[in-house]
Design an enzyme around this catalytic site. Structure first.
Site: not given
Lengths: 205, 205
Positions: B12-14, B95-96, B112, B114
């Site tokens: 979860g670095s973001n 990751m879903r 999100n 990307h």
């Protein structure tokens, strides 16, 4: 020394940028012919003013991807010394799809410029595609031509910011300014033998 | 005041970048919960250290796009005040694939990030896709999530240069540094009410 042939259909502003850069720089390449498929292409006179021979091979009524037509282009190019051995063919707003035979004949020696950061927005009206999609960056790509549509190995790219108030027109202008920078640069790198193709990737030495 | 829920599956670095930026800046948003679908996600402890409540909703064995599962996420988010009225849901390496029902529930309130300049290289392993394709520029995109894969309206993008010797790893690192800049920035713009959606385009006021 590389012999350069440039194919145009209209104003040929990238042709002009390439020819001027060769004139003023020390690029080891000789622009031997500018070929138009349209008799009234404005780029013809511009090429002549810049001292380059011109030829017209009218394509009206002939669908793209036609080897019988493309074969005539090959003949004219080779007459001027643009060969698969020591030639470079630059598409500069040439509005025809080339036949697979033409592409194979000059494999690795046909460059094109596309007004988007490929693989985004291939095909026509890329600037409109970009504005409609709402991207925040777009740009342009010089690539070798392969048998796909805008899929060939990428030589150089440049990026421009897309502002909220950009239109197809304003974005096209910003991108065109970058095209005029990177297309001559790619031609220079090719002429200097600095472009190495590794699979589908290009390494600049 | 907007209530923020962040969904993670790993480090979860973001998430960390967003939480730290909220802590230090004057962002009118309250990070109320970090939710992981994996019990061992490293980001859980990081969130707790930063003073944010955490929840786990184990998803092992449950395929993506499952509304029965996603409904549980909605319940937990709403328990903390993350609602379709005043909530923001940030996916940060979650990751879903979300179900269409989840996406419609929080329409225009799910972000999100990307690791590519969309629409180039959607889907998984974008950095490898970019290196393999041989692009000269890549980057990252913060977008609203719609029912397609990485197709939603673009909020912010950033660009990095891809060098000839870049690998998937080195490119990923460069892009990640930019992610940590633009994702907090997009959250701030949202919290300040500066993001206007016009069709599929985003205008920042």
């Amino acid at each position: 020394m590389i012999n350069l042939g440039i194919l145009i259909s209209g104003r040929g502003s990238n042709m002009e940028a390439i020819l001027k850069s060769i004139k003023k720089g020390k690029v080891p390449i000789k622009p031997v012919v500018v070929l138009s498929n349209k008799p009234d292409a404005k780029g013809i006179k511009i090429a002549q003013k810049l001292g380059v021979k011109t030829e017209i091979i009218e394509s009206a009524g002939i669908k793209g991807g036609n080897w019988d037509y493309d074969r005539k282009i090959v003949s004219v190019l080779e007459k001027y010394g643009v060969t698969p051995r020591n030639g470079l063919v630059c598409l500069a707003g040439f509005m025809r799809i080339m036949s697979p035979e033409f592409i194979r004949h000059f494999k690795g020696r046909i460059m094109n410029i596309h007004p988007a950061i490929l693989p985004s927005f291939p095909g026509l009206h890329s600037q409109k595609q970009a504005v409609d999609y709402g991207v925040k960056y777009s740009g342009c790509t010089v690539h070798f031509v392969d048998e796909g549509v805008d899929t060939g190995p990428i030589i150089l790219q440049a990026v421009v910011q897309v502002k909220d108030n950009d239109t197809e027109k304003s974005l096209s202008e910003k991108i065109l300014a970058k095209e005029h920078e990177i297309y001559p640069k790619a031609v220079k790198l090719f002429a200097e033998g600095k472009i190495k193709v590794k699979g589908r990737k290009i390494v600049i030495s």
